[in-house]
Enzyme design. Structure first.
Site, PDB file in Angstrom:
ATOM      1  N   ASP A  59     -36.511  10.931  29.053  1.00 15.56           N
ATOM      2  CA  ASP A  59     -34.557  10.292  29.252  1.00 15.56           C
ATOM      3  C   ASP A  59     -34.352  11.844  30.577  1.00 15.56           C
ATOM      4  O   ASP A  59     -34.837  13.408  29.995  1.00 15.56           O
ATOM      5  CB  ASP A  59     -34.494  10.960  27.465  1.00 15.56           C
ATOM      6  N   GLU A 110     -36.162   9.359  34.204  1.00 17.08           N
ATOM      7  CA  GLU A 110     -34.850   8.979  34.288  1.00 17.08           C
ATOM      8  C   GLU A 110     -33.607   9.981  34.767  1.00 17.08           C
ATOM      9  O   GLU A 110     -33.381  10.730  34.368  1.00 17.08           O
ATOM     10  CB  GLU A 110     -33.957   8.280  32.999  1.00 17.08           C
TER      11      GLU A 110
HETATM   12  C1  GLC Z   1     -30.225   8.530  28.597  1.00 21.85           C
HETATM   13  C2  GLC Z   1     -30.627   7.076  27.991  1.00 21.85           C
HETATM   14  C3  GLC Z   1     -29.640   6.797  27.167  1.00 21.85           C
HETATM   15  C4  GLC Z   1     -29.665   7.974  26.558  1.00 21.85           C
HETATM   16  C5  GLC Z   1     -28.752   9.195  26.971  1.00 21.85           C
HETATM   17  C6  GLC Z   1     -29.341  10.951  26.085  1.00 21.85           C
HETATM   18  O1  GLC Z   1     -29.261   8.178  29.337  1.00 21.85           O
HETATM   19  O2  GLC Z   1     -31.572   6.219  28.351  1.00 21.85           O
HETATM   20  O3  GLC Z   1     -29.060   5.634  25.884  1.00 21.85           O
HETATM   21  O4  GLC Z   1     -27.750   7.705  25.642  1.00 21.85           O
HETATM   22  O5  GLC Z   1     -29.484   9.093  27.774  1.00 21.85           O
HETATM   23  O6  GLC Z   1     -30.477  10.300  25.155  1.00 21.85           O
END
Ligand code: GLC
Ligand code: CA
Length: 570
Positions: A229, A292
């Site tokens: 994440d 991500e």
């Molecule tokens: C990422 C996740 C999202 C979350 C954020 C904070 O972007 O995909 O859903 O709110 O991180 O953890």
């Protein structure tokens, strides 16, 4: 180089070829991964919230769809201030989703069905209810407990101003002031997201050691890897300097994820992932890391998938591309070029739990990607969106590399675009002062059986968010074995992708002219008409089409086809 230096023995050559073959067939370079958002996939106990036993029961449907792996959004112990992306205990399952035993049963079932399972790891921040954050609050300024997070004195005469000008991704300041034990205002702590998501201090060796241990915990349980994440935010620029106004330039999406600045994409993050990769490499069978990382360019993204770092990084430029041949061509071209530089495949994606589903997105006029759609907003054209979404998916699944699917896209689900504002749970809605709808619309419980209460989501029919009326006709059982349904299109495309080894194919002939995108992958010719007029159908044996084709050999607008061809035909 002399000739002697280049001379290899037969054995060396064949073992080199074997290594190359193994590399190409590595599932981490080729997998189609299906994202499960646990609270909205399937409910087993009738509380209206999806859970792990619900997932276990429905896993055969995914094996049957033909995906290779599953990514599970967070199910850890959490007060659910950001739907589980606020973790209070990284080594336990939240009671709302089940128990560790339920997790083990789910993992076992997945493996029995030949599905790999990737879990979500949230290393940028914890919950404010994590034991270490509680200790940090109880500790004195400058204490070892506070140093695990990012605490600072405020600016201004009495420390009444936040330590710098950083803004939370969800809106409002990225700092919250704490109260000292005697009730007087104290230091501030940093949270790039909600105030209930304090950022870890990744300069602290204890934090690094703790996460290596969390990784081991899940690896030892048998998970196949991690989706990481906000992988681009762990390290902040030294001294936490103010963000400059100019650094917001190029932020072309409403969520602000692409902002550059002292909190994003600092070079130091890569050291963390090298350490994780070294740990993963001690495990067999092979385990994966997927980033991500909303970084501003594909070449910056490629840095996350260098040979000693992660295996995959979501290609959000592809997700953000308009349905336009020239734009798609340019994204496909630059993604593959950037990743070729580091020897990594590309990780295609069109939807996830943070964005408006591609059926709804592509049914809106071109423009900036909205952060949720409200009842009073211009509504997407569902038929157009569905048609384009199917064409976009068929294009994506023809591309070499790996691809991620978001639960429900195989049913052609749109967002819930008229959700009652009072039901919104995404912290974005509140923190933006009710200006950004946020992400609830793409997180609605799945429709499984059209004639069951709650469309089969769980016993009794409770669903934590209401399902829009359109979901009934799109329920899975209405599409199963129905010729031309979106579900059957996904199933066939996945089967053909495997049969033709498209994931490891060589991309060539990429071209966009007058709204028509063409490319070749091995023996396959792929043509997508993104324009408004039909174009002559290229020669070749038709394998797949994203829409019904009219008589007369024309390729209609918003349609992708896969053809088997010998050579280029114009
Ligand atoms: C990422 C996740 C999202 C979350 C954020 C904070 O972007 O995909 O859903 O709110 O991180 O953890
Ligand atoms: Ca439940």
């Amino acid at each position: 180089m002399t000739i002697e230096e280049t001379t290899v023995t037969f054995d060396e050559l064949t073992s080199g070829l074997a290594i190359e073959r193994d590399r190409r067939n590595d599932w981490r370079r080729t997998a189609v991964v299906y994202q499960i958002y646990p609270r909205s996939f399937a409910d087993s106990n009738g509380d209206g919230i999806g859970d792990l036993p619900g997932i276990t029961r429905r896993l055969p449907a995914l094996a049957d769809l033909g995906v290779d792996a599953i990514w599970l959004s967070p199910f850890y112990r959490s007060p659910q201030a950001d739907a589980g992306y606020d973790v209070a205990d990284y080594r336990d399952v939240d009671p709302v989703f089940g128990t560790l035993a339920d997790f083990d049963a789910m993992l076992q079932r997945a493996h029995d069905l030949g599905l790999r399972l990737i879990v979500d790891l949230v290393p940028n921040h914890s919950s404010d209810e994590h034991a270490w954050f509680r200790q940090a609050l109880a500790g004195a300024p400058g204490s070892a407990e506070r140093d695990r997070y990012i605490f600072r004195d405020g600016r201004g005469e009495h420390g009444e101003l936040p330590p710098n000008n950083w803004q939370s991704v969800f809106g409002g300041p990225a700092w919250t002031r704490t109260l000292d034990p005697d009730g007087t205002p104290g230091q501030w702590y940093l949270h790039l997201f909600d105030a209930k998501q304090p950022d870890w201090n990744w300069e602290n060796p204890e934090v690094r050691a703790e996460f290596l241990d969390v990784l081991r915990f899940w690896l030892d349980r048998g998970v196949d890897g991690f989706r990481v994440d906000v992988a681009h935010s762990l390290i902040k620029a030294p001294g936490l300097p103010d963000q400059q106004a100019s650094e917001d330039e190029g932020a072309d999406d409403t969520e602000g994820y692409f902002h550059t600045g002292p909190m994003w994409d600092q070079d130091g993050v890569h050291e963390v992932y090298r350490e994780w990769r070294a740990l993963l490499d001690t495990y067999s069978p092979a385990r994966i890391l997927c980033a991500e990382a909303w970084v501003p360019s594909l070449s910056r993204l490629a840095r996350y998938v260098r040979p000693d770092e992660m295996h995959q990084a979501f290609n959000f430029d592809y997700l953000e591309s308009e349905w336009d041949a020239a734009h798609l061509r340019s994204v496909i071209d630059s993604s593959t070029a950037a990743n070729d530089e580091v020897g990594a495949p590309t990780t295609w994606v069109l939807s996830n739990h943070d964005v408006v589903r591609h059926v709804s997105r592509l049914g809106l006029p071109a423009g900036p990607r909205p952060n949720g759609i409200r009842a009073g907003d211009p509504q997407p054209d569902h038929q157009l969106g569905l048609r384009r979404a199917r064409a976009a998916t068929l294009l994506m699944l023809a591309l070499p590399g790996s691809a991620y699917l978001y639960q429900g896209e195989e049913l052609g689900l749109p967002d819930h675009t008229s959700l009652d504002d009072d039901l919104r749970q995404d912290p974005t809605w509140r923190r933006s002062g009710h200006t950004e709808a946020g992400r609830d619309g793409c997180r609605v419980p799945l429709p499984w059986e059209a004639d069951e209460p709650g469309l089969g989501f769980g016993p009794g029919g409770a669903t934590w968010l209401p399902q829009p009326a359109a979901y009934r006709e799109l329920a899975r059982d209405r599409q199963e074995d129905v010729d031309g349904s979106t579900l059957e299109m996904y199933r066939s495309a996945l089967a053909l992708r495997r049969a033709f080894a498209l994931a490891v194919g060589d991309l060539s002939g990429l071209d966009a002219k007058a709204g028509v995108l063409r490319l070749r992958n091995g023996e396959l010719t792929v043509v997508a008409n993104t324009g408004v007029t039909p174009v002559p159908m290229p020669d070749g044996e038709l394998l797949m089409a994203s829409a019904e084709l009219p008589q007369g050999g024309m390729l209609p607008p918003d349609t992708t086809v896969w053809l088997l061809t010998e050579a280029w035909s114009e």
